[in-house]
Design an enzyme around this catalytic site. Sequence first.
Site, PDB file in Angstrom:
ATOM      1  N   ASP A   1       0.841  -1.202   0.000  1.00  0.00           N
ATOM      2  CA  ASP A   1       0.000   0.000   0.000  1.00  0.00           C
ATOM      3  C   ASP A   1       0.875   1.252   0.000  1.00  0.00           C
ATOM      4  OD1 ASP A   1       0.882  -0.162   2.599  1.00  0.00           O
ATOM      5  OD2 ASP A   1      -1.102   0.019   3.538  1.00  0.00           O
ATOM      6  N   SER A   2       2.210   1.047  -0.005  1.00  0.00           N
ATOM      7  CA  SER A   2       3.127   2.166  -0.257  1.00  0.00           C
ATOM      8  C   SER A   2       2.802   2.816  -1.594  1.00  0.00           C
ATOM      9  CB  SER A   2       4.587   1.672  -0.243  1.00  0.00           C
ATOM     10  OG  SER A   2       4.748   0.539  -1.060  1.00  0.00           O
TER      11      SER A   2
ATOM     12  N   ASP B   1      -0.923  -6.135  -0.027  1.00  0.00           N
ATOM     13  CA  ASP B   1      -1.382  -5.516   1.219  1.00  0.00           C
ATOM     14  C   ASP B   1      -2.898  -5.398   1.264  1.00  0.00           C
ATOM     15  OD1 ASP B   1       0.711  -4.923   2.944  1.00  0.00           O
ATOM     16  OD2 ASP B   1       1.280  -3.119   1.852  1.00  0.00           O
TER      17      ASP B   1
ATOM     18  N   LYS C   1      -1.180  -9.311   3.291  1.00  0.00           N
ATOM     19  CA  LYS C   1      -0.427  -8.770   4.425  1.00  0.00           C
ATOM     20  C   LYS C   1      -1.287  -7.779   5.208  1.00  0.00           C
ATOM     21  CE  LYS C   1       3.323  -5.939   3.864  1.00  0.00           C
ATOM     22  NZ  LYS C   1       2.932  -4.674   4.513  1.00  0.00           N
TER      23      LYS C   1
ATOM     24  N   GLU D   1       9.425  -3.943  10.487  1.00  0.00           N
ATOM     25  CA  GLU D   1       9.875  -2.680   9.879  1.00  0.00           C
ATOM     26  C   GLU D   1      10.443  -1.740  10.934  1.00  0.00           C
ATOM     27  OE1 GLU D   1       7.116  -0.921   7.117  1.00  0.00           O
ATOM     28  OE2 GLU D   1       8.274   0.941   6.990  1.00  0.00           O
TER      29      GLU D   1
HETATM   30  O1  KIV Z   1       3.596  -1.070   1.618  1.00  0.00           O
HETATM   31  C1  KIV Z   1       4.767  -1.463   1.549  1.00  0.00           C
HETATM   32  O2  KIV Z   1       5.492  -1.250   0.580  1.00  0.00           O
HETATM   33  C2  KIV Z   1       5.278  -2.224   2.683  1.00  0.00           C
HETATM   34  C3  KIV Z   1       6.763  -2.475   2.730  1.00  0.00           C
HETATM   35  C4  KIV Z   1       7.466  -1.252   3.134  1.00  0.00           C
HETATM   36  C5  KIV Z   1       7.117  -3.624   3.610  1.00  0.00           C
HETATM   37  O3  KIV Z   1       4.550  -2.604   3.543  1.00  0.00           O
END
Ligand code: KIV
Length: 263
Positions: free
Chosen positions: A45-46, A84, A112, A181
């Site tokens: 979700d980044s 995510d 996730k 993290e």
């Molecule tokens: O959303 C994402 O990219 C993440 C990573 C930083 C592990 O959760």
Amino acid sequence: MPDITIAQLEDWKKNKKKIAAITAYDFSFARLFFNQGIPVILVGDSLGMTIQGHSSTIPVKIKDIEYHTKSVRKGAPNTFLVSDLPFMSYFDTITTLKNTAKVMRSGANMVKLEGGKWLIPIIKELSSRSILVCGHIGLTPQSVNYLSGYKIQGKNDNEANKLIDEALLLEEAGIKMLVVECIPEKLAKKITENLSIPVIGIGAGKYTDGQILVMQDLLGITEGEKPTFVKNFLAESNSIQEAVQKYINEVKQGIYPHMKHCF
Ligand code: KIV
């Protein structure tokens, strides 16, 4: 190329073979990462920050994750794909099951979720329906407001013990992988040694079973102040392909993260 499976990743942990993971959001980069042999891709979700330009991951919706998961799966047919579940898409069991179905139908192998103890009933429910779940503890970006920023977690004994307890409880509930993290290296080592599932670190030192980086960080195209753990692999390479190979090799050989990337 055969599919990468969770059984294989578990074997890698047992045999101390490091897992190099990366985020991807579209077909072209997913194909490039696939061709370079990246075993695990996260549709993170980044994307709320790297693709949509928001200042946090909070605005991301389940339809965004579905869209990007479909594109990434087309580019990386055999890669182990984790997607995510975004902010507030897993607040109760029924909602989580419905949203997980959408993401799995889009091509994910695993979902996730960010958080600790409160996720236990949800993880149990998903696991009992044969859904692979990845936990995410430490700095959990969906809680950025509660945490007052993107800060290192688990610095004192109390916080560290809480994170160890949570990791164990999440494993007991059924997660098959854990992302840790921005926590001290020593704490990440302890969590990794105490869990039988693969533990993937980001800003968590070199003792985890694998590393994950946001692709824009790895390629040095993130603007502004960078977190300590970020390394621009493209700066030392002649192509994106070479940068990705360098990342995979440095993770495998334990060269990345270096001491200067750790807390
Ligand atoms: O959303 C994402 O990219 C993440 C990573 C930083 C592990 O959760």
